[in-house]
Design a protein around this motif. Structure first.
Motif: not given
Length: 256
Positions: A166, A170, A175-176, A179-180, A183, A207-208, A210-211, A213
């Motif tokens: 992560f 970041h 970004t993708r 997030a992955q 997951r 960022a977390a 946005a995912a 989390r």
């Protein structure tokens, strides 16, 4: 839908690290009870298992540091481990007792060894505590193995490798991929920094989030640092000083 573990009306997950024990009697029923008496809805604990498969709330793999007993927990039967006294006073608790004594208490369980996987899952099943347990581990394999043995979902926290992926994604503005990396889990439970690497800052929190989390930070014992992290927007704090965190959250109007 967000897991029920996170649905606290106060908005901040305040986790009492191994309960609340200024006298060193960590991970004892007395310590967990002290946190509950302060008004805490969440506690953090660690789990090992005895040679005969009893999950116990204990951080170390041996009895030596925190109890008057000796030896590897995984090599001792429960009949011997139960005789050990934390700080010479409190017995080592079974995980089912931590989960069963306070039916509304949410418990963050760090699965410390592969040997503990089955016994931890059995303790969650026996107490039907799925809605109020978060399974954590530095090992994603241990976490996955524990969750796979459960009849219903529990909340989960990222392992070391997932956190590293992560952070790398970041910092690469991927970004993708960031997030992955998260997951499989519901939360990112991390220290403020790991060596020279800053783990928690405004960017990683954003960022977390946005995912989708949550971000919980351990182990924070200074009130000024608590305020700083809460100002960054973290969702929870893990602390040895439950009394100080309670005062901070009261001052901010977020103590439930």
């Amino acid at each position: 839908m967000r897991h029920p573990y996170f649905q606290d009306p106060g908005g901040v997950v305040a986790l009492a690290h191994r309960g609340f024990a200024l006298d060193g009697r960590e991970n004892s029923l007395t310590a967990f009870g002290a946190a509950v008496d302060l008004g805490f809805r969440y506690v953090e604990t660690d789990a090992h298992a005895t040679a005969d498969g009893v999950a116990v709330a204990l951080h170390d793999e041996t009895l030596d540091r925190t109890t008057d007993g000796e030896g590897m927990v995984s090599e001792l039967p429960w009949s011997l481990v139960r005789r050990a006294r934390i700080g010479g006073v409190d017995p080592v608790p079974m995980l089912v007792d931590v989960l069963g004594t306070w039916p509304d208490l949410r418990v963050n369980v760090d699965v410390k060894s592969e040997h503990a996987v089955g016994p931890v899952a059995e303790a969650v099943e026996r107490t039907a505590s799925h809605d109020r347990v978060c399974v954590a581990s530095f090992s994603a394999a241990r976490r996955r193995a524990t969750v796979a043995r459960l009849s219903r979902p529990v909340a989960t926290s990222a392992a070391t490798g997932e956190v590293a992926r992560f952070l790398l994604a970041h910092r690469a503005h991927a970004t993708r991929l960031a997030a992955q990396a998260l997951r499989e889990v519901d939360a990112l439970q991390v220290p403020v920094a790991q060596g020279r690497l800053r783990v928690v800052d405004a960017g990683t929190v954003a960022a977390a989030h946005a995912a989708g989390r949550a971000v919980h930070v351990w182990t924070v014992n200074d009130p000024d640092e608590m305020h700083r992290l809460l100002d960054l927007g973290v969702d929870g704090l893990v602390t040895d000083r439950a009394d100080l965190l309670r005062d901070v959250l009261r001052a901010r109007g977020t103590w439930s």
